[in-house]
Every structure is written in structure tokens, then in C-alpha cells.
Motif scaffolding. Structure first.
Motif, PDB file in Angstrom:
ATOM      1  N   LEU A 178      55.321  31.094 -62.162  1.00  0.00           N
ATOM      2  CA  LEU A 178      53.942  31.576 -62.035  1.00  0.00           C
ATOM      3  C   LEU A 178      53.728  32.757 -62.972  1.00  0.00           C
ATOM      4  O   LEU A 178      54.643  33.558 -63.200  1.00  0.00           O
ATOM      5  N   GLU A 179      52.518  32.847 -63.450  1.00  0.00           N
ATOM      6  CA  GLU A 179      52.173  33.922 -64.392  1.00  0.00           C
ATOM      7  C   GLU A 179      51.776  35.172 -63.611  1.00  0.00           C
ATOM      8  O   GLU A 179      50.948  35.111 -62.707  1.00  0.00           O
ATOM      9  N   ILE A 180      52.356  36.306 -63.977  1.00  0.00           N
ATOM     10  CA  ILE A 180      51.982  37.581 -63.347  1.00  0.00           C
ATOM     11  C   ILE A 180      50.936  38.246 -64.256  1.00  0.00           C
ATOM     12  O   ILE A 180      51.121  38.293 -65.472  1.00  0.00           O
ATOM     13  N   PRO A 181      49.839  38.750 -63.687  1.00  0.00           N
ATOM     14  CA  PRO A 181      48.736  39.236 -64.529  1.00  0.00           C
ATOM     15  C   PRO A 181      48.991  40.575 -65.226  1.00  0.00           C
ATOM     16  O   PRO A 181      48.183  40.991 -66.050  1.00  0.00           O
ATOM     17  N   ILE A 182      50.067  41.255 -64.891  1.00  0.00           N
ATOM     18  CA  ILE A 182      50.381  42.518 -65.592  1.00  0.00           C
ATOM     19  C   ILE A 182      51.812  42.426 -66.118  1.00  0.00           C
ATOM     20  O   ILE A 182      52.611  41.628 -65.622  1.00  0.00           O
ATOM     21  N   THR A 202      44.484  43.760 -56.884  1.00  0.00           N
ATOM     22  CA  THR A 202      44.332  43.520 -55.454  1.00  0.00           C
ATOM     23  C   THR A 202      44.106  42.036 -55.195  1.00  0.00           C
ATOM     24  O   THR A 202      43.121  41.470 -55.695  1.00  0.00           O
ATOM     25  N   ASN A 203      45.020  41.435 -54.463  1.00  0.00           N
ATOM     26  CA  ASN A 203      44.882  40.044 -54.008  1.00  0.00           C
ATOM     27  C   ASN A 203      44.493  39.057 -55.099  1.00  0.00           C
ATOM     28  O   ASN A 203      43.596  38.231 -54.906  1.00  0.00           O
ATOM     29  N   LEU A 204      45.127  39.119 -56.236  1.00  0.00           N
ATOM     30  CA  LEU A 204      44.875  38.145 -57.300  1.00  0.00           C
ATOM     31  C   LEU A 204      45.719  36.900 -57.038  1.00  0.00           C
ATOM     32  O   LEU A 204      46.918  37.005 -56.788  1.00  0.00           O
ATOM     33  N   THR A 205      45.111  35.750 -57.105  1.00  0.00           N
ATOM     34  CA  THR A 205      45.872  34.505 -56.928  1.00  0.00           C
ATOM     35  C   THR A 205      46.597  34.190 -58.223  1.00  0.00           C
ATOM     36  O   THR A 205      45.988  34.194 -59.302  1.00  0.00           O
ATOM     37  N   ASN A 246      51.234  28.970 -47.701  1.00  0.00           N
ATOM     38  CA  ASN A 246      50.952  27.537 -47.888  1.00  0.00           C
ATOM     39  C   ASN A 246      50.866  27.115 -49.351  1.00  0.00           C
ATOM     40  O   ASN A 246      49.920  26.432 -49.749  1.00  0.00           O
ATOM     41  N   GLY A 247      51.809  27.556 -50.146  1.00  0.00           N
ATOM     42  CA  GLY A 247      51.873  27.104 -51.537  1.00  0.00           C
ATOM     43  C   GLY A 247      51.045  27.932 -52.512  1.00  0.00           C
ATOM     44  O   GLY A 247      51.001  27.622 -53.699  1.00  0.00           O
ATOM     45  N   ILE A 248      50.374  28.991 -51.995  1.00  0.00           N
ATOM     46  CA  ILE A 248      49.578  29.862 -52.873  1.00  0.00           C
ATOM     47  C   ILE A 248      50.185  31.263 -52.846  1.00  0.00           C
ATOM     48  O   ILE A 248      50.597  31.746 -51.786  1.00  0.00           O
ATOM     49  N   VAL A 249      50.264  31.894 -54.010  1.00  0.00           N
ATOM     50  CA  VAL A 249      50.844  33.242 -54.077  1.00  0.00           C
ATOM     51  C   VAL A 249      49.774  34.214 -54.548  1.00  0.00           C
ATOM     52  O   VAL A 249      49.146  34.008 -55.594  1.00  0.00           O
ATOM     53  N   SER A 250      49.547  35.290 -53.764  1.00  0.00           N
ATOM     54  CA  SER A 250      48.607  36.318 -54.219  1.00  0.00           C
ATOM     55  C   SER A 250      49.371  37.612 -54.511  1.00  0.00           C
ATOM     56  O   SER A 250      50.418  37.888 -53.924  1.00  0.00           O
ATOM     57  N   PHE A 251      48.811  38.373 -55.426  1.00  0.00           N
ATOM     58  CA  PHE A 251      49.538  39.479 -56.066  1.00  0.00           C
ATOM     59  C   PHE A 251      48.821  40.807 -55.883  1.00  0.00           C
ATOM     60  O   PHE A 251      47.611  40.905 -56.058  1.00  0.00           O
TER      61      PHE A 251
END
Ligand code: CO
Length: 499
Positions: free
Chosen positions: A479-483, A34-37, A85-90
Motif C-alpha cells: 500500500l502507498e503511504i501518503p507521506i 487524519t484518517n486517509l484511506t 475489513n480489508g481497508i487501511v486508514s492512516f
């Protein structure tokens, strides 16, 4: 990972990639985030790119030691990547389908899969079990205030666009009957009739096939409501995964294919494994007039189509009295045989996807065929503002080599007029999925924008988000995806003001 390079030092495959690098993407997704940067590994995320990139694909591949037979049988897992604005949340969530809930509780497969997965237990228990497992794994789109997880043989599942929480199977406010088919390939008309629309279909097939063509509002207070629909009957069995639109027409390609249900009924094969090409018979184009077009209320028109099998179209447009439709053709319907392991599939034994252009002359009924490229490709799109109109550029995933089959390792920008290409490659150890082209809002230049793609890095055993500049495919950010996400299916982009 390099952007180019030979693979001579990698063992295990005559095609120059390592099979284990490719197949290691296939694993269960065990975590919901949930909402991981996201951490930026390289480059910079453009600040003017604001919105959400949604992806769907199989996320559950194994239960209690039993593997699904084909990745298309894996339960749908939705990923959302929110750009601000340049930030990606997952975020990621499994679609809570009825079958997923039941199988989670039981810890084993309780349903058969369309592509050959058997339910757990004795093989005989599969016979005469003809229940359809709606796995909601093929595409994800936003319609009105809901996100829809699509699977073509049954209805959509509605989800919350932000939290990805499943609301449940949706009949779209009473529009769809119970278990009615609803395609996983809607087309977004960018405004052929003043306002943008979503055009889609459902198909009911047998010795005769019925196509229900539907157009939906996508903007304003009534976004998600039906504008028009029609139903048309055609002779013959139809396996219609995708279609194409122009302002006047919805274009379907009826593959010359047969369905023998007996091995399915007897539990020996999945329904899709019972499809077989009919090499001596002609495929057909079925053209259905759109309700707001010049030919509305007229009957459909039917034309011969080239032989081969088509899952996906790139685009279509009208020129003089002709319809031009670009599609990815296979020599035959590709399938994983009952005794094969999909992770060990030999790409040399599977037909490759070839981009071809068909020009249908509406006056003479002649159809001209033109091969646009010899390179194996899949998942092709044009700038969404040119859906149904003549486009110069296209973006797609391709094999590393210029000819022959292979896993998808490159992103290609292909100029449909000059037939020139730009590439970005994840080879030798990386693998790409469907690229989504997002046009720059402030620009009217056709190829100005970005390409978003999830890749599997076989060296690091990691899923990554790659952002490319769409004009020359130069690298913008990784960008690195956490899963770890298995090789996926389709996705879509929604601009922030439409969220
Ligand atoms: Co598809």
C-alpha cells in the motif's frame, strides 16, 4: 520493485545498493494526516486482520539548514495504520514534546541531542548545557486507555490512541518521579501468570546502577495499573536499551562499556558518543527474579556474558535449569563520529549485528555461546504469544548479503530449531524497517499470521506498507503511504477489540 535481483548496474557502493536510494528516506515529515484511506498498489489486505499498527521514529531531521547528527536524535513522529475489513486508514502526528514545541516556534534547534546533535549557534554554547531533550521517538505502545510514546532516558508521553493527539508527559498516575527513566522496550508477557502483563524497567546509572522493574496489568478495568515492582542495585555503569523475560526472570545484559562524561560536559560530543567498549572486561548477565515467579524476593543473579555490544534481544526461555537468551551482538558500540554525516555512512566501517544464543546454566553458572546465523540482522521478534517461552520461529530485518554489513533490505523468517530461513527482499532499491508479526487470532499454528513492515522504495522515493504472510513470507499486499517517513524505530500491533 522486484523481490530479488542483482544490483550490479547501480552505482556508488561496493555493497551493491545505491547510497542515495537509502539516504533519500531521510527528510523532514512536513504533513500530518487524519484518517486517509491508503491506496492498494498490489495484492489484497486480509479482511480478518483488524486492529492498529503503530510506529514511532524520527520525523524532524533538519531545522534552518542544520541537520541532526544521528537519526536517533530526530523528534518522534507517530504513525497509526488502522486495519478494518480489508481497508487501511492512516494517521500521523508529531509528539508535542516541550522541546518540539519550543523548537517549532524558534525555527531552530535549542537543545543538544544525546547522539551528538548540537544546538544552533556557536559551538561553545553547547558546553555545560546538560539538559536532556526527551524526543519521544523510540517506541509506541498501548497501556490501559493511553498510547505511550517512549524514549528510554525520561518519562513517556501519553497520546490519544485514535487521534494521536498528545496529552503530555505522563508520570503514570504518580508512579514515576520527574524525569525518571522509563524504558522504550517493554515486554508483553502473554499470560505466564494467568493474565497478560506488561513488564518494563527504568535504569538509573553511574558508578552503580539501579534497575526498577515494573509489571503492569494490560486487561480489564484496571488496565495500566501497577501489579508489582522491585529495585535492585548493581556495580558498574549500565547502558540497558532492552531486556528479555521468562516466567521467572527478567534478563539484562550489562555491556562492557564505559562512559566518559567530559566531552559531553564540554559540549564536544553527545552523551551517547561518550560510550566506549572495554574490550578487556567481561559483559554480565543480570537476572532479576520476577515477583510472581518461583524466585520472587530473592536477590538477582549475575553471570558472565560474551563480549560485544547488544542493543536488542530476540527472546528468552527456560529449559531444565538453564536460561536461553537470544540476542543481536555487535563487535563494538556503533557510533557516528563527530565529523561524520550519517547519510554518507560507510556500512563497511560499522560492525554488523549477529544473532547469538546464550545458554546460562543456573546450577553451574556456565554460559555457552552459539552463533545462530552469520547474516547481519536487527529488529527480531517471535510470535507474541510465545514471548518468554520456547519458540521455533523468529522474524527479523536483515542485510541483503549473507555476510558483512549493509542496510536492512530483507525480511527473514528464521527457524530457530532447524536453522532454515525464508526471505522477502525489497532489494535492490528498497529498504525495510522493523517487521511486526501479527498472529492469526483463529489459529494455534505458531507461524500463522502476517508480517507488517514499512519500507522505503528508493526508486519511487516513497514509503510503503508491505504485508507478508508470516509462514513463508509470500507477498500479500503493498500500500502507498501518503507521506515520506524516514527509516524508523519500533512499533506495535493492537488488536481491534483492545482499542
Ligand atoms: Co530498540
Amino acid at each position: 520493485m522486484s523481490q530479488s535481483g542483482r544490483t550490479d548496474d547501480l552505482p556508488g557502493n561496493s555493497l551493491g545498493f545505491n547510497q542515495e536510494d537509502w539516504s533519500s528516506a531521510y527528510c523532514n515529515v512536513e504533513r500530518e494526516c487524519t484518517n486517509l484511506t491508503l491506496k492498494i498498489i498490489k495484492g489484497e489486505v486480509p479482511k480478518e486482520l483488524n486492529g492498529t499498527f503503530y510506529k514511532n521514529g524520527p520525523g524532524k531531521l533538519e531545522r534552518n539548514g542544520q541537520w541532526i547528527h544521528h537519526p536517533f536524535d530526530g523528534d518522534g513522529m507517530i504513525t497509526s495504520l488502522n486495519f478494518k475489513n480489508g481497508i487501511v486508514s492512516f494517521n500521523n502526528r508529531f509528539v508535542r514534546t516541550k522541546a518540539w514545541e519550543e523548537e517549532e516556534k524558534a525555527g531552530k534547534f535549542l537543545y543538544r541531542g544525546v547522539f551528538g546533535t548540537k544546538k544552533s549557534g556557536l559551538g561553545i554554547s553547547n558546553a555545560f548545557d546538560l539538559r536532556l531533550k526527551n524526543i519521544a521517538n523510540t517506541n509506541v505502545i498501548k497501556l490501559g486507555n493511553k498510547l505511550l510514546a517512549l524514549w528510554e532516558a525520561a518519562g513517556p508521553h501519553a497520546l490519544d490512541p485514535n487521534s494521536l493527539e498528545t496529552y503530555g508527559l505522563s508520570n503514570l498516575d504518580g508512579l514515576l518521579a520527574s524525569n525518571e527513566a522509563f524504558s522504550a522496550h517493554p515486554r508483553f508477557d502473554p499470560g505466564h501468570f494467568t493474565e497478560p502483563r506488561m513488564v518494563t524497567f527504568g535504569v538509573k546509572t553511574g558508578p552503580k546502577s539501579t534497575i526498577r522493574l515494573m509489571e503492569f496489568k494490560t486487561q480489564g478495568d484496571n488496565a495500566g495499573s501497577l501489579i508489582s515492582e522491585r529495585k535492585d542495585n548493581f556495580n558498574g555503569f549500565a547502558f540497558l536499551h532492552d531486556f528479555a523475560i521468562t516466567p521467572n526472570w527478567a534478563i539484562f545484559l550489562q555491556n562492557a562499556i564505559n562512559f566518559n562524561p567530559l566531552p559531553f560536559i564540554l559540549g564536544q560530543k553527545g552523551a551517547a558518543q561518550c560510550l566506549k567498549s572495554k574490550p578487556k572486561e567481561k559483559a554480565k548477565f543480570w537476572l532479576i527474579p520476577r515477583d510472581s515467579g518461583d524466585f520472587c524476593k530473592q536477590s538477582p543473579r549475575i553471570f558472565d556474558a560474551p563480549s560485544g555490544f547488544v542493543f536488542h534481544h530476540l527472546n528468552a526461555y527456560e529449559e531444565d535449569k538453564s536460561i536461553i537468551v537470544d540476542s543481536i551482538f555487535y563487535k563494538d558500540f556503533p557510533t557516528i563520529k563527530p565529523n561524520e554525516d550519517f547519510r554518507k555512512v560507510n556500512f563497511n566501517n560499522l560492525p554488523e549485528g549477529i544473532l547469538k544464543r546464550c545458554r546460562i546454566n543456573l546450577l553451574t553458572a556456565e554460559v555457552y555461546e552459539d552463533k545462530l546465523s552469520n547474516q547481519c540482522c536487527e529488529f527480531a521478534m517471535v510470535n507474541p504469544k510465545l514471548q518468554g517461552l520456547s519458540a521455533q520461529y523468529s522474524w527479523m530485518a536483515t542485510a541483503e548479503e549473507e555476510t558483512g554489513n549493509g542496510p536492512l533490505q530483507k525480511i527473514k523468517k528464521f527457524d530457530l530449531i532447524n536453522r532454515k530461513s525464508h526471505f522477502w527482499s525489497a532489494a535492490p532499491r528498497g529498504f525495510v524497517s522493523e517487521p511486526v508479526m501479527v498472529p492469526k487470532k483463529s489459529s494455534i499454528i505458531e507461524d500463522d499470521g502476517w508480517v507488517l513492515v514499512l519500507i522505503w522504495n528508493g526508486e519511487l522515493k516513497q514509503t510503503q506498507l508491505v504485508i507478508l504472510n508470516s509462514n513463508n513470507l509470500s507477498h500479500q499486499a503493498t500500500l502507498e503511504i501518503p507521506i515520506n517517513i524516514p527509516h524508523g524505530l519500533h512499533g506495535s500491533w493492537v488488536n481491534s477489540e483492545e482499542l
